[in-house]
Design a protein around this motif. Structure first.
Motif, PDB file in Angstrom:
ATOM      1  N   THR A  29       0.828  -1.201   0.000  1.00 28.57           N
ATOM      2  CA  THR A  29       0.000   0.000   0.000  1.00 28.57           C
ATOM      3  C   THR A  29       0.866   1.256   0.000  1.00 28.57           C
ATOM      4  O   THR A  29       0.611   2.210  -0.717  1.00 28.57           O
ATOM      5  N   LEU A  30       1.907   1.238   0.809  1.00 30.30           N
ATOM      6  CA  LEU A  30       2.754   2.417   0.904  1.00 30.30           C
ATOM      7  C   LEU A  30       3.772   2.460  -0.224  1.00 30.30           C
ATOM      8  O   LEU A  30       4.126   3.520  -0.715  1.00 30.30           O
ATOM      9  N   ALA A  31       4.223   1.293  -0.670  1.00 27.06           N
ATOM     10  CA  ALA A  31       5.366   1.283  -1.580  1.00 27.06           C
ATOM     11  C   ALA A  31       5.001   1.515  -3.039  1.00 27.06           C
ATOM     12  O   ALA A  31       5.728   2.203  -3.742  1.00 27.06           O
ATOM     13  N   VAL A  32       3.903   0.924  -3.505  1.00 21.00           N
ATOM     14  CA  VAL A  32       3.697   0.973  -4.962  1.00 21.00           C
ATOM     15  C   VAL A  32       2.636   1.969  -5.413  1.00 21.00           C
ATOM     16  O   VAL A  32       2.295   2.014  -6.578  1.00 21.00           O
ATOM     17  N   THR A  33       2.113   2.783  -4.472  1.00 21.38           N
ATOM     18  CA  THR A  33       1.029   3.662  -4.889  1.00 21.38           C
ATOM     19  C   THR A  33       1.527   5.002  -5.404  1.00 21.38           C
ATOM     20  O   THR A  33       0.848   6.010  -5.263  1.00 21.38           O
TER      21      THR A  33
END
Lengths: 199, 185
Positions: A29-33
């Motif tokens: 959620t935090l890395a690829v958005t």
């Protein structure tokens, strides 16, 4: 019966949404958005793995002894994740390149294992399918919303298409990890506020 | 809870075997496509970094793979190699093509990287790559303004580390090519 299935499906969309309510699966959620394309691809890939492993596990749950339940689940999940990894590399090389190591990391996404433990291992296959679709879609829509906000503010574009004109000075922090925390925090807060007002 | 240990072993073994068989089919099915993409990417990169060549040849010299480009007359017009080095987040892999006659870089092409989107990832953009077109060999200086000498490379705003990393990788690659091919053509 259909109504009950719909309740299972709706559960993941809002009331028990994996990201904003259960707050699990935070790593992707935090890395690829940072771009909508990445967010959407990650959502679909995770939903596919979730759906296929919930189907297999809910179907064969009676043959899996309780003591080796977790390793068995992980093996099954890893198989579908590896499949997804090869599939994306072969047919969507651009997406595979931009998500790179976050695809193999779906194995350890606690959303997947969590749903097997909490739902698929206790319920019949048709209900597991409804649960997986709801949770998958619930995961995906939050990823897409989050990445749309970040891409728009951080790069001035959506899906790589420039939306805000050249007058817009991109807020670089939004595409960095800090931007992910800020926008997710605001989103969760907003959802909680809406929910409290609804009650 | 008192399931026999043999049953536990059997369960995991069966799942392992089924999943291995399934994945070996998937592997066989997807590998040709994956290899094709890699080859296409490499050919495209070669066309970018040795622009004037008609034919490309892969040669191994001193344990390192080089690509030589030949024009229609059969003369070698350039040499390229794949080089890599640490970037901001992970290894950056790129291809450098050089003209040994004029001692200049033809151009570079980033193959893989994991730099920050919107910042370091702009090393793949034309604005940054143009820095290296017709660049003389030497030690590059990454500057945060318009380059004033030939050996200066203009950094990407907000991504000095990525800019410097690429410059370093290019420098090292040129040195390696010069070591193997000598100074001249």
């Amino acid at each position: 019966m259909l109504k009950k299935l719909f309740v299972d499906f709706k559960n993941g969309l809002w009331r028990e949404n994996p990201i904003i309510v259960l707050v699990i699966g935070m790593c992707p959620t935090l890395a690829v958005t940072n771009t909508v394309e990445n967010g959407l691809a990650m959502g679909i890939a995770t939903s596919f793995v979730l759906l296929s492993s919930e189907i297999v596990i809910s179907t064969f749950k009676n043959y899996i002894p309780n003591n080796v339940r977790i390793p068995s689940f992980i093996l099954i999940i890893a198989t579908f994740v590896t499949f997804t990894d090869y599939f994306l590399k072969a047919f969507f090389p651009d997406i595979a390149a931009s998500l790179s190591l976050f695809i193999p990391l779906i194995v350890v996404n606690c959303l997947i294992l969590g749903r097997q433990e909490a739902f698929a291992s206790k319920n019949p296959t048709h209900r597991a399918i409804a649960d997986a679709l709801g949770m998958g879609l619930g995961f995906t829509w939050v990823l897409v919303l989050l990445s749309a906000v970040r891409e728009l503010l951080g790069m001035g574009s959506i899906f790589g298409i420039e939306i805000l004109g050249s007058w817009y000075q991109p807020m670089v922090i939004m595409v960095l990890p800090a931007g992910a925390f800020i926008s997710l925090g605001i989103l969760v807060g907003l959802m909680n506020y809406l929910k409290r007002r609804g009650n | 809870m008192d399931t026999k240990i043999s049953k536990l072993i059997l369960t995991l073994t069966v799942i392992g075997i089924i999943s291995a068989i399934a994945l070996s089919f998937v592997y066989q099915w997807t590998t040709p496509y994956i290899e094709q993409h890699q080859m296409e990417a490499r050919e495209e990169a070669l066309r970018d970094v040795i622009p004037k060549a008609q034919e490309y040849e892969e040669v191994e010299k001193e344990g390192q793979i080089f690509f030589e480009g030949y024009n229609s007359g059969g003369n070698r017009t350039g040499v390229a190699m794949i080089a890599s080095g640490p970037g901001y987040q992970n290894i950056i892999e790129l291809m450098v093509g050089v003209n040994l006659n004029s001692q200049k870089v033809y151009g570079i092409k980033i193959l893989t990287h994991e730099e920050t989107p919107g910042l370091g990832a702009r090393i793949t953009g034309d604005d940054y790559k143009e820095n290296y077109i017709d660049k003389p060999f030497g030690d590059y200086n990454v500057v945060k303004r318009e380059p004033q000498s030939e050996l200066e490379v203009e950094a990407i705003a907000g991504a000095t580390i990525s800019s410097k990393s690429v410059a370093k990788i290019v420098e090292n690659a040129i040195e390696q090519i010069q070591d193997v091919y000598g100074g001249g053509a």
